[in-house]
Design an enzyme around this catalytic site. Structure first.
Site, PDB file in Angstrom:
ATOM      1  N   ARG A 145       0.814  -1.219   0.000  1.00 38.42           N
ATOM      2  CA  ARG A 145       0.000   0.000   0.000  1.00 38.42           C
ATOM      3  C   ARG A 145       0.862   1.291   0.000  1.00 38.42           C
ATOM      4  O   ARG A 145       0.523   2.290  -0.635  1.00 38.42           O
ATOM      5  CB  ARG A 145      -0.884  -0.051   1.241  1.00 38.42           C
ATOM      6  CG  ARG A 145      -1.925   0.992   1.326  1.00 38.42           C
ATOM      7  CD  ARG A 145      -3.253   0.484   0.862  1.00 38.42           C
ATOM      8  NE  ARG A 145      -4.167   1.611   0.747  1.00 38.42           N
ATOM      9  CZ  ARG A 145      -5.471   1.512   0.707  1.00 38.42           C
ATOM     10  NH1 ARG A 145      -6.042   0.341   0.731  1.00 38.42           N
ATOM     11  NH2 ARG A 145      -6.216   2.588   0.606  1.00 38.42           N
ATOM     12  N   HIS A 171     -18.227  14.075   0.571  1.00 42.74           N
ATOM     13  CA  HIS A 171     -18.806  12.924   1.270  1.00 42.74           C
ATOM     14  C   HIS A 171     -20.334  13.044   1.261  1.00 42.74           C
ATOM     15  O   HIS A 171     -20.864  14.132   1.491  1.00 42.74           O
ATOM     16  CB  HIS A 171     -18.289  12.896   2.714  1.00 42.74           C
ATOM     17  CG  HIS A 171     -18.750  11.710   3.491  1.00 42.74           C
ATOM     18  ND1 HIS A 171     -18.285  10.444   3.249  1.00 42.74           N
ATOM     19  CD2 HIS A 171     -19.668  11.597   4.490  1.00 42.74           C
ATOM     20  CE1 HIS A 171     -18.882   9.587   4.073  1.00 42.74           C
ATOM     21  NE2 HIS A 171     -19.722  10.261   4.835  1.00 42.74           N
ATOM     22  N   ASP A 211      -7.405  14.790   5.654  1.00 38.05           N
ATOM     23  CA  ASP A 211      -6.264  14.583   6.548  1.00 38.05           C
ATOM     24  C   ASP A 211      -6.032  13.082   6.695  1.00 38.05           C
ATOM     25  O   ASP A 211      -6.584  12.297   5.914  1.00 38.05           O
ATOM     26  CB  ASP A 211      -6.471  15.298   7.902  1.00 38.05           C
ATOM     27  CG  ASP A 211      -7.607  14.697   8.727  1.00 38.05           C
ATOM     28  OD1 ASP A 211      -8.140  13.636   8.327  1.00 38.05           O
ATOM     29  OD2 ASP A 211      -7.947  15.277   9.773  1.00 38.05           O
ATOM     30  N   GLY A 233      -7.101  10.958   8.787  1.00 40.77           N
ATOM     31  CA  GLY A 233      -8.222  10.166   9.299  1.00 40.77           C
ATOM     32  C   GLY A 233      -9.205   9.771   8.200  1.00 40.77           C
ATOM     33  O   GLY A 233      -9.018  10.110   7.025  1.00 40.77           O
ATOM     34  N   ASP A 267     -12.458  10.618   6.779  1.00 43.99           N
ATOM     35  CA  ASP A 267     -13.491  11.658   6.703  1.00 43.99           C
ATOM     36  C   ASP A 267     -13.490  12.569   7.932  1.00 43.99           C
ATOM     37  O   ASP A 267     -14.551  12.985   8.423  1.00 43.99           O
ATOM     38  CB  ASP A 267     -14.884  11.017   6.517  1.00 43.99           C
ATOM     39  CG  ASP A 267     -14.961  10.198   5.231  1.00 43.99           C
ATOM     40  OD1 ASP A 267     -14.231  10.505   4.278  1.00 43.99           O
ATOM     41  OD2 ASP A 267     -15.743   9.235   5.188  1.00 43.99           O
TER      42      ASP A 267
HETATM   43  C1  GRF Z   1     -20.468  10.691  -4.286  1.00 37.38           C
HETATM   44  O1  GRF Z   1     -21.658  10.678  -3.546  1.00 37.38           O
HETATM   45  C2  GRF Z   1     -19.269  10.759  -3.381  1.00 37.38           C
HETATM   46  O2  GRF Z   1     -19.444  11.539  -2.258  1.00 37.38           O
HETATM   47  C3  GRF Z   1     -19.163   9.308  -2.982  1.00 37.38           C
HETATM   48  O3  GRF Z   1     -19.366   8.624  -4.186  1.00 37.38           O
HETATM   49  C4  GRF Z   1     -20.229   9.385  -5.018  1.00 37.38           C
HETATM   50  C5  GRF Z   1     -19.556   9.556  -6.341  1.00 37.38           C
HETATM   51  O4  GRF Z   1     -20.485   9.707  -7.355  1.00 37.38           O
HETATM   52  N1  GRF Z   1     -17.924   9.028  -2.298  1.00 37.38           N
HETATM   53  P1  GRF Z   1     -20.040   9.823  -8.889  1.00 37.38           P
HETATM   54  O5  GRF Z   1     -19.152   8.634  -9.214  1.00 37.38           O
HETATM   55  O6  GRF Z   1     -19.310  11.114  -9.058  1.00 37.38           O
HETATM   56  O7  GRF Z   1     -21.333   9.809  -9.633  1.00 37.38           O
END
Ligand code: GRF
Length: 190
Positions: free
Chosen positions: A64, A108, A140, A142, A144
């Site tokens: 990773r 998010h 960062d 963490g 989210d």
């Molecule tokens: C979004 O809701 C984002 O926050 C989440 O995945 C979705 C991505 O959507 N992590 P897309 O692939 O841009 O349609």
């Protein structure tokens, strides 16, 4: 100077599409200069190609830390001012953050600090909240947990499923992400 934005995606890339379109408008303060993914089959890469934007793939590795270094190197080659995680479903590591911390943002589909992680929409529904939404934040180390830049609420409807709620959140998420990128581009004044 126009702010150079690199967007990282793993999936369908509708958030990316909003950024591609907004950044291509005449007089835009930012431009998507490259799109990266850890998956060669991410539909977002096709969106980039259609928009004439170069893309790159850094496949996940068992090591990773090595993957993190390779991702950081691939992004650095694009000379970005700002990096946007738009449905990029992998956590970056120390090498990436050492290079790009403070200019790497994520979006998010829940109101952080509630419901972090991979299943923000599902977890919010399961908790029975009446309002959820979207959060744009500075990444960062963490999960989210970074500094919150902007949030917008979305009502949860009685008959919502994970899919219907996520779709309504994404409508708002696309707008807010474009707004935040424009604001950061102005502030960075590059
Ligand atoms: C979004 O809701 C984002 O926050 C989440 O995945 C979705 C991505 O959507 N992590 P897309 O692939 O841009 O349609």
């Amino acid at each position: 100077m126009v702010c150079r934005v690199v967007v990282l995606v793993s999936g369908t890339g509708t958030l990316l599409q909003s950024l591609l379109e907004s950044g291509a408008e005449p007089g835009a303060g930012f431009q998507v200069v490259a799109v990266g993914s850890e998956r060669a089959d991410a539909f977002g890469l096709e969106r980039a190609e259609r928009a004439g934007v170069p893309s790159f793939v850094v496949p996940m590795l068992a090591d990773r830390a090595e993957w993190d270094r390779r991702l950081a190197a691939a992004v650095a080659q694009c000379r970005p001012d700002l990096i946007v995680s738009a449905g990029f479903m992998k956590l970056v590591g120390p090498a990436f953050l050492a290079r790009f911390g403070g200019r790497f943002i994520n979006s998010h589909p829940a109101l952080l600090p509630s419901f972090p992680g991979m299943h923000g929409v599902r977890d919010a529904l399961a908790a029975g909240v009446k309002v959820s939404g979207t959060t744009i934040f500075m990444v960062d180390e963490g999960v989210d947990t970074g500094h919150i830049l902007a949030q917008r609420a979305v009502d949860v409807l009685p008959d919502d499923t994970e899919a219907t709620l996520h779709e309504r959140i994404k409508v708002v998420e696309r707008e807010l992400l474009v707004q935040v990128v424009n604001e950061l581009a102005k502030e960075s004044n590059v």
